[in-house]
Design an enzyme around this catalytic site. Sequence first.
Site, short mmCIF file in Angstrom:
data_model
loop_
_atom_site.label_atom_id
_atom_site.label_comp_id
_atom_site.label_asym_id
_atom_site.label_seq_id
_atom_site.Cartn_x
_atom_site.Cartn_y
_atom_site.Cartn_z
CB CYS A 1 -8.42 -4.61 -4.19
SG CYS A 1 -7.40 -3.22 -3.71
CD GLU B 1 -1.81 4.63 4.48
OE1 GLU B 1 -2.60 3.88 4.82
OE2 GLU B 1 -1.38 5.53 5.15
CD GLU C 1 -5.15 -5.84 -1.77
OE1 GLU C 1 -4.42 -4.76 -1.40
OE2 GLU C 1 -6.33 -6.18 -1.02
CB CYS D 1 -10.42 -2.54 0.09
SG CYS D 1 -10.13 -1.96 -1.41
CB CYS E 1 -5.14 -1.41 -2.11
SG CYS E 1 -6.55 -0.72 -1.27
CG ASN F 1 -0.34 -0.13 2.43
OD1 ASN F 1 0.58 -0.74 2.75
ND2 ASN F 1 -1.18 0.22 3.63
ZN ZN Z 1 -7.89 -2.47 -1.76
#
Ligand code: ZN
Length: 130
Positions: A89, A44, A55, A86, A53, A42
């Site tokens: 993703c 940010e 993924e 999430c 993210c 990830n």
């Molecule tokens: Zn995600």
Amino acid sequence: MTDKELVESALDARKNSYSPYSNYRVGAALLCEDGTVYTGCNVENASYPCGICGERTAVAKAVSEGHRKFSAIAIAGSSEEICTPCGMCRQVLYEFAPQLKVLCSDSKGNFEEKKLSDLLVAGFGPESME
Ligand code: ZN
């Protein structure tokens, strides 16, 4: 590449996580059908929605290198709970591999195997537009 090895790659990928806001490090390892593995973490951002993210980082790396056929992804979080993808993703993964095997791991490498088609029921994909 065994499931356990793919999870180990995801756990290792967490070390590059840039997550100063959530302090929740995520690593992902995406296995292509030809055996190539792309990892991601990830990343940010001070402008929160700009973050990505682990993924999707892995998917972007793979697709940008010419890979679109995936057989499994391992995702490792940084808590005692297993880390599941999430919604965004799940949708991105569904585009390329609706039947993808998803290995969801906790911070110690304990993982559960799930199917993307179970995580994203009645998903919308390329076939939906035909
Ligand atoms: Zn995600």
